[in-house]
Design an enzyme around this catalytic site. Structure first.
Site, mmCIF file in Angstrom:
data_model
loop_
_atom_site.group_PDB
_atom_site.id
_atom_site.type_symbol
_atom_site.label_atom_id
_atom_site.label_comp_id
_atom_site.label_asym_id
_atom_site.label_seq_id
_atom_site.Cartn_x
_atom_site.Cartn_y
_atom_site.Cartn_z
ATOM 1 N N LYS A 179 -7.495 -6.778 2.376
ATOM 2 C CA LYS A 179 -6.801 -7.953 2.919
ATOM 3 C C LYS A 179 -5.733 -7.556 3.943
ATOM 4 C CE LYS A 179 -5.039 -12.043 3.325
ATOM 5 N NZ LYS A 179 -5.696 -13.121 4.031
ATOM 6 N N THR A 181 -1.819 -12.874 -1.615
ATOM 7 C CA THR A 181 -1.773 -11.616 -0.868
ATOM 8 C C THR A 181 -0.515 -10.880 -1.307
ATOM 9 O OG1 THR A 181 -2.791 -12.734 0.991
ATOM 10 C CG2 THR A 181 -1.798 -10.591 1.432
ATOM 11 N N LYS A 194 4.947 -11.238 6.080
ATOM 12 C CA LYS A 194 4.803 -10.562 4.779
ATOM 13 C C LYS A 194 3.588 -9.618 4.801
ATOM 14 C CE LYS A 194 2.488 -12.251 1.298
ATOM 15 N NZ LYS A 194 1.969 -13.114 0.252
#
Ligand code: NAD
Length: 635
Positions: free
Chosen positions: A507, A432, A582
């Protein structure tokens, strides 16, 4: 002589089955050896045609060697059988598509697996002793090895009749039904073989062929069509009259496995209309794959061959008891276990073997791919080739997969691997990362003549281990097509979201939902505690009411409640809180750049930032629950 004799004689490649005491039943080793010979001879100019014959008086080949299949399946090991069938069917398909004439001399019994190594050839020769049949329903299987295609192509309803009763075809019948082409008395076979060896000319078969005897089945065609015309086995039984012929057919059907017989009717109907063997083999494999685990294969062999008591206890005792759904369950697709007949094995470089990467790489190894792995932490994966640098993993690879912590690391690694990759190879990044890094790497690959996909995943470590991840992919159609078979192995679903960066965009939006729902799920448990509400009761309600979510139902943050999750393992990650932070940061960056309003996403980011600073580092992101239970948030 070994149990199979494979050699070049004169101008032909010759395969002789040599297990006469076992009626030349095919072992797994024989299957592999035939497969190798087909590979070797397809482009060998010394070989003009192939001749397949067998030693002994009684049989060309009475089927697959059942002993090992039985021993393993009865001990609960279903994988051996699945491997056997998978490789056998690949060999059958190769034979059916073989680019040179393929002549089979079928004397005596040719049954089941024996049909698979002979009746798909171009020149199928029978003689006075030939008896060909597909008797699989008697042992809890269905007609396989591509036999369902031959049955489906037989005149009228002969396929349904032969496939369910296992009736034997003599020489004239076999030619009438499309299982053979030529009748040549066995006394002439030595002469025929000598001529073929000398000339390599398949027309020698035509020269020696004689008029076949009459077919008894042809004479019964009308009766068979009338009796076996129904859509299901129950329709067929309902249509039986009280003639001697129908009574005899009903008696024979009564001896077979009910589930197999019902499925064989469905199988022949599904396959009718196919012209190539591949889709037939794929349908058959669905049944054989499940035959021991969900069907009657073990019991069928026990009763017919091991104990020989001829008194099988079928799971579904009679034909009348078999429901359509029982058949559907045996013939429905197997997902990633479906039979693949194309050679899809790739060379894969896998970089980043942490919580997610290692199990993903393991699944690729298990699927038969040649995987080279690299991780700076020196992690290796059983069955994979561990190399010393990222570039080493990329050299020669068809596909390079990265599973790394963040965009900065991805860009460094990409700088190292792109120059090492061979032209046309594909870089698949499953980490990711920010959309910008994804697009930069995509541009670099494009400039280097490579393909690329950004394909972040959802599903966590559990999904990585079970091969049930969801992939969100960005990149060209061509790149997605290369990567998709690998997504199929590592996951249960892959969505092609658009061009480069679209996977990462999907995502971060998804994970913004996840971060916010995990927080509110934890808040609900913390509030429930304060209200004196039992956590299990709260789960029982919310998981089946409008409060349900992935955080609640699949990854419950309360220990001992719901399915096993990191909360049951002292909140060891799983998905680390800092990785969630994150992702939430990435979502905020993207929201700012796109001028999108995401106040709840922003608040979730702030809460995870505070949590990571305040003891959450290295904890699973669901550890927000004990954190919230202990402290009040004013953020
Ligand atoms: P991880 O920290 O367990 O694994 C990352 C691995 O990369 C480590 O083994 C590390 O040694 C290795 N690595 C770092 N720099 C490297 C380099 N230069 N060359 C080679 N290897 C290097 O992380 P993870 O949980 O496996 O997650 C990996 C990625 O997947 C992350 O981007 C994460 O956001 C994403 N992700 C994780 C989950 C999850 O549940 N863990 C779920 C979905 C997505």
């Amino acid at each position: 002589m070994a149990e199979i004799d494979i050699r070049i004689e004169g101008k032909i490649g010759r395969v002789t089955l040599n297990r006469p005491d076992a009626l030349n039943a095919l072992t797994y080793d024989m299957v592999l050896k035939i497969d190798d010979a087909l590979d070797a001879w397809a482009n060998d100019d010394r070989v003009a045609l192939i001749l397949i014959d067998a030693v002994g008086d009684k049989a060309f080949c009475a089927g697959g060697d059942i002993q090992q299949l039985y021993d393993t399946a009865s001990a609960g090991d279903y994988e051996y059988g699945r491997k056997f069938w998978r490789d056998e069917y690949r060999m059958n398909a190769k034979l059916a598509n073989f680019p040179k004439p393929c002549i089979a001399l079928m004397h005596g019994f040719t049954m089941g697996g024996g049909v698979g190594v002979s009746c798909h050839g171009s020149h199928r020769v029978v003689c006075e002793s030939s008896q060909i049949s597909m008797p699989e329903c008697g042992i809890g299987l269905v007609p396989d090895v591509g036999g369902s295609l031959l049955l489906a192509q037989a005149p009228g309803r002969l396929g349904e009749y032969l496939g369910t009763t296992g009736a034997r075809m003599k020489a004239g019948d076999a030619i009438y039904c499309g299982f053979a082409d030529y009748y040549i008395p066995q006394t002439d076979w030595a002469e025929l073989t000598a001529r073929l060896v000398e000339t390599g000319d398949y027309t020698r078969v035509d020269e020696m062929a004689q008029t076949p005897p009459a077919s008894a089945l042809e004479a019964q065609q009308e009766q068979i069509d009338k009796a076996f015309g129904g859509e299901t086995i129950n329709d067929i039984l309902n249509g039986f009259d009280d003639s001697d012929w129908c009574l005899a057919a009903a008696k024979t059907l009564g001896r077979g496995c009910p589930l197999s017989i019902a499925a064989s009717i469905a199988l022949v109907h599904r396959v009718r209309g196919f012209t190539s063997i591949e889709p037939a083999l794929k349908q058959e494999f669905r049944f054989t794959y499940r035959s021991a685990s969900d069907g009657d294969f073990v019991e069928g062999i026990r009763a017919a061959i091991v104990d020989k008591d001829r008194n099988p206890k079928w799971k579904i005792p009679t034909l009348r008891d078999v429901r359509d759904i029982d058949v559907t369950k045996m013939l429905m697709p197997l997902g990633k276990n479906d039979l693949k007949l194309e050679d899809t094995h790739m060379k894969i470089g896998f970089i980043g073997l942490g919580n997610m990467g290692a199990p993903m790489a393991r699944n690729l190894v298990a699927a038969g791919h040649a995987v080279s792995v690299f991780d700076v932490a020196g992690i290796s994966v059983e069955g994979a080739n561990t190399v010393q640098t990222a570039a080493d993993a990329a050299t020669e690879a068809d596909v390079v997969i990265t599973m790394l912590p963040n965009g900065a690391i991805l860009r460094n690694v990409a700088g190292e691997v792109i120059p090492a990759m061979k032209s046309g190879a594909c870089l698949v990044d499953c980490s990711t990362v920010d959309v910008e890094s994804a697009r930069t790497v995509a541009e670099q690959t494009r400039a280097a003549g490579l393909l690329s996909v950004d394909a972040p995943v959802s599903g966590g470590i559990g999904g990585a281990e079970a091969g049930t991840l969801t992939f969100m992919a960005g990149g060209s159609e061509a790149a997605f097509a290369v990567a998709n078979p690998l997504f199929d192995i590592m996951g249960q679903k892959a969505v092609h979201c658009g061009d480069a960066g679209a996977g990462q965009a999907a995502k971060i939006c998804n994970n913004m939902i996840l971060g916010a729902t995990m927080i509110v799920t934890c808040e609900a448990f913390a509030l429930a505690d304060k209200l004196g509400l039992d956590r299990q009761k709260m789960f029982d309600v919310a998981s089946t009411s409008s409060g349900y979510s992935w955080s609640m139902n699949a990854y419950c943050p309360a220990p001992g409640v719901g399915p096993t999750s990191p909360s049951d393992n002292d909140y060891k990650p799983g998905f680390a809180a800092e990785l969630m932070l994150k992702d939430l940061n990435l979502a905020q960056q993207a929201a700012e750049a796109a001028d999108a309003s995401t106040p709840l996403g922003q608040h979730a980011r702030d809460m995870y930032a505070a949590f990571v600073e305040d003891g959450g580092l290295g904890m699973d992101f669901s550890a927000m629950l004990p954190h919230l239970s202990n402290q009040k948030y004013d953020a």
